[in-house]
Design an enzyme around this catalytic site. Structure first.
Site, short mmCIF file in Angstrom:
data_model
loop_
_atom_site.label_atom_id
_atom_site.label_comp_id
_atom_site.label_asym_id
_atom_site.label_seq_id
_atom_site.Cartn_x
_atom_site.Cartn_y
_atom_site.Cartn_z
N SER A 91 0.81 -1.16 -0.13
CA SER A 91 -0.19 -0.25 0.38
C SER A 91 0.58 1.86 -0.04
CB SER A 91 -0.94 0.14 0.95
OG SER A 91 -2.49 0.83 0.86
N ASP A 141 -2.44 6.16 -4.00
CA ASP A 141 -1.04 5.92 -3.25
C ASP A 141 -1.08 4.31 -4.24
OD1 ASP A 141 -3.43 3.88 -2.86
OD2 ASP A 141 -2.45 3.12 -1.17
N ASP A 156 -1.11 0.87 -5.01
CA ASP A 156 -1.63 0.36 -5.30
C ASP A 156 -3.08 1.49 -5.33
OD1 ASP A 156 -2.52 0.49 -1.97
OD2 ASP A 156 -3.60 -1.52 -2.53
N ASP A 179 -5.50 2.32 -4.12
CA ASP A 179 -7.12 2.37 -2.98
C ASP A 179 -7.44 3.60 -2.26
OD1 ASP A 179 -4.97 1.83 -1.14
OD2 ASP A 179 -5.72 0.06 -0.87
#
Length: 557
Positions: free
Chosen positions: A141, A298, A300, A302
Site C-alpha cells: 500500500s 497511493d 496500489d 486504493d
C-alpha cells in the site's frame, strides 16, 4: 525460535539471490530477521523486503501461497478452485506475484494474473468477475520502499474474514518454509494453461463500472477543470487517466517525476497521499499550472488525496474525513435529486472515522453502520446486504485514511472511483460558483466543527513489539483521565463488541466532547492514536487537540 539455527538453515537452503544479504547481517539484524515468522495479520503479510522468517521474500511468500492453496483445496470443490493475482509497482512485486501463481498452478489451482501491474480494486473486481475462490494482491500500500506485502481476498472480492484468515494461518503454520512448498515455473504454468493472463475485457468492465457511479444525470457542467494528478509512481496512471478522459475530463496534467511505476519512490520516500511530503511535487505543479484541483493516489491506487485552491490563491490539502464528508453529502443530495435514493439507504464507516459523517447521513435519512478499522469490514457489510438481496441499500463507505467506495462492484476502497467522483463533484459545484472549501464550511456551519487527527508512533523490532503490548495493557488497566479530561466511557473491542469480531482496539470517550482511539497496526510496527475534538471553531479545536496529543504521548514513555 532458535535464531542462529534458523539463520544457518537459511544460509544453506535459501534462494541464491538472498545469500549475500544473509552473510552481511550483524547480530542485531539477524535477531530482527529471525525472531519470529512474518505475521499473517488481518489476512495479509507485510514486512521489510529481505531474507529471513520475518521478512518479505520468495520463501515467506511461497509459504503463505502454499497455505492459501491448501485452504482452497480443502474448502472448495475441484471445479471452483481458481485464484486471481495482481501486483503493484513495489520492489519484487512482480516476482512475488509470479511465484504465488506458480505455486497455485503446481497445486492444481487455476491462476489468473494481470499481464501488467494493476490497482487493488482491479484485483477485487477480477475475483468476482472470474468467480474465483480467492485473490491475492502483492502490495504494501502506502508504506516506504523497503516494504512489500501480500493481501488475501475471498470469493466475494473482499479481504478475507477473520475466520478465513485464522484457517489459512493454521494451514501456513503446518508448512516448512523450504520443504513444505510445491512450486511450478511461471512460464511452464502459462504453457500448460494452469496460469492464464486476465483478459483486457475485465479491466475495461471495471472502468465502465466506475463510470456508472456518475451522479450528474442531465446536469450540464464544465468538465474543463484544470487537474494535476500524481500516481506516486504506482498503479493508478492508466486506470485513473482512462476513466477521467473517457468521462470528459481532458485537462489533466501528470506529475512527470511520479508518473511511471517505480518501487524506489525516488521523489516520495513515504508514498502516502495522507501526508504533505507525498503531495509536495503535486502542489508545486498545481501552483505552476494554476490548477483547480490536485489528485494523488497511493501505489496500489486504493487511497486518494486531494488539494484545492483557497481564497488566498494557495492550495489546501483536505483530510480523508473532509473529503469523505463532501462526497457523502454530494452523493446523498444528488441521489435525492435524481430520485435514485434507495429505500433504507446505508452509509458504512469505521469507528475511527469522523462522527460528523453520521450527522450528515441522518440529515438525509441514511442509516449509519459503524465497523472496525479496515475497509474489509465495509466490504463485509456490503456482502451481508447482498445476501439479503438488498445490496442497493449501500450508497457509500469511507474511512478517515483516504479510502472511499460508492458502488458494490468491488469490495475494497477504490481510488479510481474516488478520483472520478471527486472530479465530478468539483465540476458540479464549480458550475454553481461554489468551491469545495466553501461547501465544507457550509457543512461545518450546519453540523458543528469537528477536528479529527491521527498520530502514529513507531516501535521497531522485537523490543518495540513487546513495548507496544505493554502500552496497550497499561491503557486497559483503567486510566481515569487524559490531559485533564475525564474518561467518561471506555470501549474495549478486545473481546468483541457490538457484534464486531475481537480486535485490539480501545476507544476513550472524554469529557468536553473529545474521544481517542488507540490501536496497534495489524501490519506495521506502529501504535496509532486517533483523536476527535468537537469545538466552536477550528482554532480552539487545534489548541485542544495539541494538548491532548501531548498528554497521550507522555503515556507512551
Amino acid at each position: 525460535m532458535n535464531i542462529q539455527a534458523s539463520y544457518d538453515r537459511w544460509l544453506q537452503k535459501a534462494d541464491p539471490s538472498l545469500r549475500e544479504a544473509l552473510r552481511a547481517m550483524d547480530e542485531a539484524q539477524k535477531e530482527d530477521a529471525f525472531y519470529r515468522d512474518l505475521a499473517f495479520g488481518t489476512g495479509r503479510l507485510r514486512g521489510v523486503i529481505g531474507p529471513g522468517t520475518n521478512r518479505m521474500n520468495v520463501h515467506t511468500v511461497g509459504r503463505a501461497s502454499q497455505g492459501l492453496a491448501d485452504y482452497v483445496i480443502r474448502r472448495f470443490p475441484e471445479g471452483k478452485r481458481s485464484i486471481a493475482v495482481s501486483y503493484d509497482s513495489r520492489i519484487l512485486s512482480d516476482a512475488f506475484a509470479r511465484t504465488a501463481a506458480g505455486i497455485f498452478a503446481r497445486n492444481g489451482i487455476k491462476a489468473y494474473i494481470y499481464p501488467r501491474l494493476m490497482p487493488t480494486p482491479c484485483l477485487s473486481y477480477a475475483v468476482r468477475a472470474l468467480s474465483c475462490a480467492a485473490g491475492i494482491m502483492v502490495t504494501a500500500s502506502h508504506n516506504p520502499a523497503k516494504y512489500n506485502g501480500y493481501k488475501v481476498y475471498g470469493p466475494d472480492g473482499c479481504q478475507i474474514t477473520t475466520q478465513a484468515a485464522d484457517e489459512i494461518l493454521r494451514e501456513i503454520q503446518k508448512l516448512d518454509v523450504f520443504d513444505g512448498v510445491k512450486a511450478m515455473d511461471f512460464e511452464e504454468g502459462l504453457r500448460t494453461g494452469l496460469i492464464s493472463y486476465i483478459p483486457d475485457s475485465i479491466y475495461t468492465d471495471f472502468v465502465e463500472e466506475v463510470k456508472k457511479q456518475s451522479l450528474l444525470g442531465d446536469e450540464a457542467v464544465d468538465k474543463n477543470v484544470a487537474i494535476v494528478y500524481s500516481p506516486l509512481n504506482g498503479t493508478g496512471l492508466h486506470p485513473v487517466l482512462r476513466t477521467l478522459r473517457e468521462s470528459g475530463y481532458a485537462n489533466v496534467a501528470v506529475v512527470k517525476e511520479q508518473e511511471q511505476p517505480d518501487g524506489h519512490f525516488p521523489t516520495c520516500p513515504y508514498p502516502n497521499p495522507e501526508i504533505r511530503e507525498a503531495m509536495a511535487l503535486g502542489l508545486a505543479y498545481a501552483e505552476r499550472l494554476n490548477a483547480d484541483l490536485l489528485l494523488a493516489t497511493d501505489p496500489d491506487c486504493d487511497r486518494c488525496g486531494i488539494a484545492v485552491r483557497n481564497a488566498q490563491g494557495g492550495y489546501q490539502l483536505l483530510t480523508g474525513n473532509e473529503t469523505g464528508m463532501l462526497l457523502l453529502d454530494y452523493i446523498c443530495s444528488r441521489r435525492l435529486a435524481l430520485h435514485r435514493m434507495p429505500a433504507d439507504p446505508v452509509l458504512v464507516k469505521t469507528i475511527v472515522t469522523t462522527d460528523m459523517g453520521e450527522k450528515i447521513a441522518a440529515h438525509y435519512g441514511v442509516q449509519t453502520v459503524n465497523v472496525l478499522t479496515g475497509f474489509k469490514f465495509i466490504g463485509e457489510t456490503i456482502g451481508r446486504l447482498e445476501a439479503q438481496g438488498r445490496a442497493d441499500r449501500y450508497i457509500f463507505g469511507f474511512e478517515e485514511s483516504y479510502g472511499y467506495l460508492s458502488g458494490t462492484y468491488v469490495r475494497d476502497k477504490d481510488a479510481v472511483n474516488a478520483a472520478f467522483l471527486i472530479c465530478e463533484m468539483f465540476a458540479y459545484y464549480k458550475a454553481r460558483g461554489v468551491s469545495l472549501l466553501e461547501k465544507l464550511d457550509e457543512l461545518y456551519r450546519a453540523y458543528g466543527y469537528c477536528l479529527n487527527t491521527l498520530h502514529s508512533y513507531e516501535f521497531e523490532g522485537a523490543a518495540g513489539f513487546e513495548k507496544m503490548q505493554g502500552i496497550m495493557a497499561s491503557f486497559r488497566q483503567g486510566i481515569r483521565e487524559i490531559g485533564g479530561r475525564k474518561v467518561e466511557k471506555l470501549l474495549d473491542y478486545g473481546p468483541g463488541l457490538d457484534g464486531l469480531p475481537p480486535s485490539d482496539v480501545l476507544k476513550f470517550y472524554l469529557s468536553g466532547g473529545a474521544s481517542a482511539v488507540v490501536r496497534p497496526s495489524g501490519t506495521e510496527p506502529k501504535l496509532k492514536i486517533y483523536l476527535s475534538i468537537s469545538a466552536p471553531d477550528r482554532g480552539t479545536a487545534e489548541a485542544e487537540e495539541k494538548a491532548l496529543a501531548a498528554a497521550l504521548q507522555n503515556c507512551l514513555n
